[in-house]
Design a protein around this motif. Structure first.
Motif, PDB file in Angstrom:
ATOM      1  N   ARG A  26       0.829  -1.192   0.000  1.00  0.00           N
ATOM      2  CA  ARG A  26       0.000   0.000   0.000  1.00  0.00           C
ATOM      3  C   ARG A  26       0.870   1.251   0.000  1.00  0.00           C
ATOM      4  O   ARG A  26       2.057   1.195   0.357  1.00  0.00           O
ATOM      5  N   PRO A  27       0.326   2.406  -0.372  1.00  0.00           N
ATOM      6  CA  PRO A  27       1.095   3.653  -0.314  1.00  0.00           C
ATOM      7  C   PRO A  27       1.624   3.888   1.102  1.00  0.00           C
ATOM      8  O   PRO A  27       0.933   3.643   2.091  1.00  0.00           O
ATOM      9  N   GLY A  28       2.852   4.355   1.190  1.00  0.00           N
ATOM     10  CA  GLY A  28       3.454   4.611   2.486  1.00  0.00           C
ATOM     11  C   GLY A  28       4.230   3.448   3.059  1.00  0.00           C
ATOM     12  O   GLY A  28       4.806   3.546   4.151  1.00  0.00           O
ATOM     13  N   GLN A  29       4.265   2.328   2.332  1.00  0.00           N
ATOM     14  CA  GLN A  29       5.004   1.163   2.827  1.00  0.00           C
ATOM     15  C   GLN A  29       6.378   1.017   2.189  1.00  0.00           C
ATOM     16  O   GLN A  29       7.127   0.108   2.560  1.00  0.00           O
ATOM     17  N   LEU A  30       6.723   1.878   1.243  1.00  0.00           N
ATOM     18  CA  LEU A  30       8.023   1.805   0.580  1.00  0.00           C
ATOM     19  C   LEU A  30       8.598   3.202   0.439  1.00  0.00           C
ATOM     20  O   LEU A  30       7.872   4.134   0.069  1.00  0.00           O
ATOM     21  N   ALA A  31       9.872   3.346   0.760  1.00  0.00           N
ATOM     22  CA  ALA A  31      10.539   4.647   0.636  1.00  0.00           C
ATOM     23  C   ALA A  31      11.904   4.470   0.012  1.00  0.00           C
ATOM     24  O   ALA A  31      12.600   3.488   0.270  1.00  0.00           O
ATOM     25  N   GLN A  32      12.283   5.461  -0.803  1.00  0.00           N
ATOM     26  CA  GLN A  32      13.612   5.462  -1.426  1.00  0.00           C
ATOM     27  C   GLN A  32      14.333   6.797  -1.263  1.00  0.00           C
ATOM     28  O   GLN A  32      15.383   6.998  -1.875  1.00  0.00           O
ATOM     29  N   ASP A  33      13.806   7.694  -0.441  1.00  0.00           N
ATOM     30  CA  ASP A  33      14.491   8.961  -0.252  1.00  0.00           C
ATOM     31  C   ASP A  33      15.731   8.749   0.604  1.00  0.00           C
ATOM     32  O   ASP A  33      15.789   7.879   1.476  1.00  0.00           O
ATOM     33  N   GLU A  34      16.733   9.557   0.364  1.00  0.00           N
ATOM     34  CA  GLU A  34      18.032   9.360   1.006  1.00  0.00           C
ATOM     35  C   GLU A  34      17.967   9.501   2.518  1.00  0.00           C
ATOM     36  O   GLU A  34      18.663   8.791   3.254  1.00  0.00           O
ATOM     37  N   ALA A  35      17.129  10.403   3.013  1.00  0.00           N
ATOM     38  CA  ALA A  35      17.031  10.590   4.461  1.00  0.00           C
ATOM     39  C   ALA A  35      16.553   9.309   5.143  1.00  0.00           C
ATOM     40  O   ALA A  35      17.118   8.869   6.151  1.00  0.00           O
ATOM     41  N   THR A  36      15.517   8.687   4.582  1.00  0.00           N
ATOM     42  CA  THR A  36      15.002   7.439   5.154  1.00  0.00           C
ATOM     43  C   THR A  36      16.016   6.320   4.991  1.00  0.00           C
ATOM     44  O   THR A  36      16.243   5.523   5.918  1.00  0.00           O
ATOM     45  N   GLN A  37      16.626   6.241   3.807  1.00  0.00           N
ATOM     46  CA  GLN A  37      17.640   5.213   3.576  1.00  0.00           C
ATOM     47  C   GLN A  37      18.772   5.324   4.599  1.00  0.00           C
ATOM     48  O   GLN A  37      19.273   4.318   5.102  1.00  0.00           O
ATOM     49  N   THR A  38      19.170   6.532   4.901  1.00  0.00           N
ATOM     50  CA  THR A  38      20.268   6.744   5.854  1.00  0.00           C
ATOM     51  C   THR A  38      19.869   6.311   7.257  1.00  0.00           C
ATOM     52  O   THR A  38      20.618   5.621   7.952  1.00  0.00           O
TER      53      THR A  38
END
Length: 477
Positions: A34-46
């Motif tokens: 669902r939306p909100g269950q996957l992230a690829q932004d650098e801040a979250t990755q870090t």
């Protein structure tokens, strides 16, 4: 076309192909969520690239995904399996051995949203929980029925049951109630191919077949991903007595631990703090512990015999030269809480290296003496806290960062002291990790404890469970 041009073209095609493959993988991964269950932004990755363990090499994950159901985990694992993408499962990220550090080209699978207590059966004294349930929240729910979940790592207010299972976490109550493995009855596990496996039983006893539940507890996410945990609960003690005993040196306090054992009393908690720890606690809390002694032994008895056991403990410790609190007090309870927060506090002006060594209790005094000698020989400072009831020590060698700035080999000496503490602990019959796990950081010492035939057998077990090697590669074994 020249060889150089052909090579460049081949490299570009390979890189492009890999990029397209990654894009397709992420699209397919996201399509089942669902939306909100996957992230690829650098801040979250870090943020999700590491736990609290030492960072050997930082890698940002391809994506961070939050599972909210068993089906989500199965979809994620199947997609990763199809594309050969490694998976690093993560709870609250409170581990200190690098077991949840991201590896090259992986995704990080967070289980923190799977945080429901599915069942709590007061008659059977069991609970079934999802992996993201916070340890303290399970305890709060159990307390309403006069029960408790016994394992209590120092991070119990924020760490998850799934993470506790992954590392076979311990805690202060280990002296009496054991580690996580002693409280886990059954597991629901998503395997490397996405299939769902149930191990164990609802009963306290059960010896049918190999104990796969015990094998999976402490496997650090390398054999499967835990999505459900059935735990045994214990009775919440109606009476607790806490004793604070101050000593003038650390070795005498360690000897006090052995004297309690010889009196055949079984405390729930036996915690040992050295002078360096008392100084730090005074600085942080405005207390005056160091004026009362150079070492502190905290002992807690519980249950219907708590008062009688506490009386024996006070008598034994006083005979050994300790200054002992005469009755259960709020101060002693406060000291236990301070102890829970006495390790893992990072101070900006210090260099530090610390570990999680356990030795036989009979070797406590000898090992403490050896640690003090190491600190002197390598010209570094020492701070030690210990779950003394089971011989598990957390020695930390450190130096002021100001001193280190003009000391070219400061870090070399710190690490040399740490390496020697590991070697000496093993020579005394100990282990490189009593409760924090091997993770990524302690692999350098694993060969010192486990001979190659044992390690090869573990690698073969890993291959059986995870043929493609996608589950938390480079950790634990």
């Amino acid at each position: 076309m020249s060889d150089e041009t052909a090579t460049a073209a081949t490299t570009e095609e390979s890189t492009t192909g890999r990029g397209v493959g990654q894009q397709r993988f992420v699209e397919e991964l996201g399509a089942g969520l669902r939306p909100g269950q996957l992230a690829q932004d650098e801040a979250t990755q870090t943020i999700y690239s590491a736990d609290q363990g030492p960072m050997l090499e930082r890698h940002l994950p391809l994506a961070v995904v939050w599972a909210e159901s068993v089906e989500d985990v199965q979809h994620i694992v199947r997609t990763c399996s199809a594309y050969g993408v490694p998976i690093v499962a993560r709870g609250a990220g409170t581990g200190v051995s690098g077991g949840a550090h991201a590896t090259r080209g992986c995704i990080v699978l967070s289980l923190e949203r799977m945080n429901r207590i599915l069942d709590l059966n007061a008659d059977d004294e069991t609970a079934v929980v999802e992996p993201g349930v916070i340890n303290a929240e399970l305890n709060a729910a159990a307390a309403e029925h006069g029960l408790m979940y016994a394992p209590d790592p120092a991070s119990f207010k924020i760490s998850t049951i799934g993470g506790n299972v992954a590392t076979n976490a311990g805690g202060l109550r280990c002296a009496k109630y054991g580690v996580t493995r002693d409280s886990v009855l059954a597991l629901d596990v998503v395997m490397a191919d996405g299939s769902l496996l149930h191990t164990g039983h609802q009963t306290f006893k059960g010896v049918a077949g190999y104990d796969l539940t015990a094998l999976l507890v402490g496997s650090e996410g390398t054999l499967g991903i835990v999505v459900g945990v059935t735990v045994r609960l214990k009775y919440l003690p109606r009476e607790v007595h806490t004793i604070a005993a101050f000593y003038q040196d650390f070795r005498s306090a360690a000897a006090g631990v052995l004297s309690v054992g010889k009196a055949r009393v079984q405390p729930a908690i036996m915690e040992l703090l050295d002078n360096g720890t008392l100084v730090q606690l005074d600085e942080m809390n405005g207390s005056d512990l160091q004026t009362r002694g150079k070492s502190l032994l905290l002992i807690q008895t519980d249950g219907f015999g708590a008062a009688a056991e506490a009386a024996v403990v006070r008598e034994v410790l006083a005979a050994g030269g300790a200054s002992v609190t005469t009755e259960a007090s709020e101060e002693a309870e406060m000291l236990v809480e301070l102890r829970r927060n006495s390790r893992g506090v990072e101070v900006d002006d210090e260099f530090r290296v610390g570990e999680d060594i356990a030795v036989p209790r009979s070797k406590l005094v000898d090992f403490v003496a050896a640690l003090e000698a190491m600190a002197s020989r390598f010209d570094v400072r020492l701070k030690v806290v210990a779950h003394a009831g089971d011989g598990n020590l957390h020695p930390t060698f450190w130096m002021d960062r100001v001193d280190s700035a003009t000391d070219a080999d400061a870090l070399v000496r710190l690490n040399a002291a740490l390496d020697e503490s590991i070697r000496v602990g093993l020579e005394m019959g100990g282990t490189i990790t009593g409760e924090h796990g091997v993770g990524q950081y302690k692999l350098r010492w694993l060969g010192l404890e486990q001979p190659e035939p044992v390690r090869e057998l573990q690698r073969r077990i890993k291959e059986l469970f995870d043929p493609a090697g996608i589950l938390n590669p480079g950790k634990a074994i």
